[in-house]
Write a protein that holds these residues in place. Sequence first.
Motif, PDB file in Angstrom:
ATOM      1  N   PHE A   1      -7.528  -2.449  -5.834  1.00  0.00           N
ATOM      2  CA  PHE A   1      -8.250  -1.263  -6.317  1.00  0.00           C
ATOM      3  C   PHE A   1      -8.268  -0.171  -5.244  1.00  0.00           C
ATOM      4  CE2 PHE A   1     -10.647  -4.160  -9.406  1.00  0.00           C
ATOM      5  CZ  PHE A   1      -9.900  -3.726 -10.496  1.00  0.00           C
ATOM      6  N   SER A   2      -8.403  -0.592  -3.982  1.00  0.00           N
ATOM      7  CA  SER A   2      -8.430   0.416  -2.914  1.00  0.00           C
ATOM      8  C   SER A   2      -7.073   1.112  -2.778  1.00  0.00           C
ATOM      9  CB  SER A   2      -8.850  -0.219  -1.582  1.00  0.00           C
ATOM     10  OG  SER A   2      -7.760  -0.941  -1.025  1.00  0.00           O
ATOM     11  N   CYS A   3      -6.024   0.448  -3.245  1.00  0.00           N
ATOM     12  CA  CYS A   3      -4.683   1.061  -3.234  1.00  0.00           C
ATOM     13  C   CYS A   3      -4.446   1.910  -4.485  1.00  0.00           C
ATOM     14  CB  CYS A   3      -3.601  -0.012  -3.179  1.00  0.00           C
ATOM     15  SG  CYS A   3      -3.492  -0.875  -1.608  1.00  0.00           S
TER      16      CYS A   3
ATOM     17  N   LYS B   1     -11.265 -10.516  -2.751  1.00  0.00           N
ATOM     18  CA  LYS B   1     -10.783  -9.608  -1.688  1.00  0.00           C
ATOM     19  C   LYS B   1      -9.448  -8.973  -2.079  1.00  0.00           C
ATOM     20  CE  LYS B   1     -12.842 -11.305   2.599  1.00  0.00           C
ATOM     21  NZ  LYS B   1     -12.673 -12.224   3.729  1.00  0.00           N
TER      22      LYS B   1
ATOM     23  N   ALA C   1     -10.075  -6.344  -4.637  1.00  0.00           N
ATOM     24  CA  ALA C   1     -10.662  -5.160  -3.991  1.00  0.00           C
ATOM     25  C   ALA C   1      -9.583  -4.354  -3.267  1.00  0.00           C
ATOM     26  CB  ALA C   1     -11.755  -5.599  -3.010  1.00  0.00           C
ATOM     27  N   PHE C   2      -8.662  -5.061  -2.602  1.00  0.00           N
ATOM     28  CA  PHE C   2      -7.572  -4.363  -1.905  1.00  0.00           C
ATOM     29  C   PHE C   2      -6.703  -3.604  -2.915  1.00  0.00           C
ATOM     30  CE2 PHE C   2      -3.186  -4.187  -0.390  1.00  0.00           C
ATOM     31  CZ  PHE C   2      -3.359  -3.538   0.823  1.00  0.00           C
TER      32      PHE C   2
ATOM     33  N   SER D   1       0.821  -1.193   0.000  1.00  0.00           N
ATOM     34  CA  SER D   1       0.000   0.000   0.000  1.00  0.00           C
ATOM     35  C   SER D   1       0.873   1.268   0.000  1.00  0.00           C
ATOM     36  CB  SER D   1      -0.948  -0.107   1.191  1.00  0.00           C
ATOM     37  OG  SER D   1      -1.076   1.077   1.839  1.00  0.00           O
TER      38      SER D   1
ATOM     39  N   GLY E   1     -13.847  -1.494  -9.982  1.00  0.00           N
ATOM     40  CA  GLY E   1     -12.741  -0.685  -9.479  1.00  0.00           C
ATOM     41  C   GLY E   1     -11.754  -0.318 -10.572  1.00  0.00           C
TER      42      GLY E   1
END
Length: 256
Positions: free
Chosen positions: A160-162, A154, A157-158, A119, A208
């Motif tokens: 994309f969240s980064c 998951k 998703a992580f 991250s 995402g």
Amino acid sequence: MCDLWKNTLTHTVPIGAIPRQIDYALLQLRSRPGQIKLYNSGSFFDPAAIPLVDYPAIAQAVAVANHVVVESHPRLVGEKALRLRDLLPGTLEVAMGLETVHPQVLPRLNKKFTLEHFSRAAGFLRRNEITMRAFVLVKPPFMDEEETLEWAVKSAAFAFSCGATVVSLIPTRPGNGAMEHLMKTGEFSPPRLATLEKALELSLNLRGGRVFADTWDLEQFSRCPACFEPRRQRIHAINLTQQLPPAVDCPACGGT
Ligand SMILES: [Zn+2]
């Protein structure tokens, strides 16, 4: 987790060899690519892999492209990425192997990074206007088929969240030696084609960013000759269009 070590040298190549190799490869093409991936079976920003003094010549060699993608371990993302970015006339993207966000499995893959490292590297790239894509393993070792789908999504998703703009789903394959060993001990078996296909669908539905499934040597994941080809075509179509065509209905296997 892959067989790239087979292409990995134990010594640094001579100065100038990599730009020459790129020039040679581009000469074989009949067209001028708009995008170029420089994947080196390791980390571009590892100075033992790609000598820093070669950066200007490499940037010049790929200057025909308006977008260049290199791969790197998250912990090697830093100032060298900025140096490469500044040498390129177009944009830079860095691909990083996230592998999985499963808290027990990731450490066992021995990749020597944590989600925090990933991250942080992603944040560094984002702040410096370098785009990022993530590789996610579908069914890494030490993971059951039943939990594979959940953790692939998951992980996407992580990523994309980064700030990943692309997630590339890689079905974990035997072929590197270590995987064969883990197959014998029952700690690894390749994912089923249906699992990869479903992971692609669900990850795409996160909306995402773009999601691709790696279709190289795909047949080994199929258990049903009757529906392999239509499934392969469907996955290929999803890769190209980022849309979901109707599912393949297979009377022979019932879609498993
Ligand atoms: Zn079938």
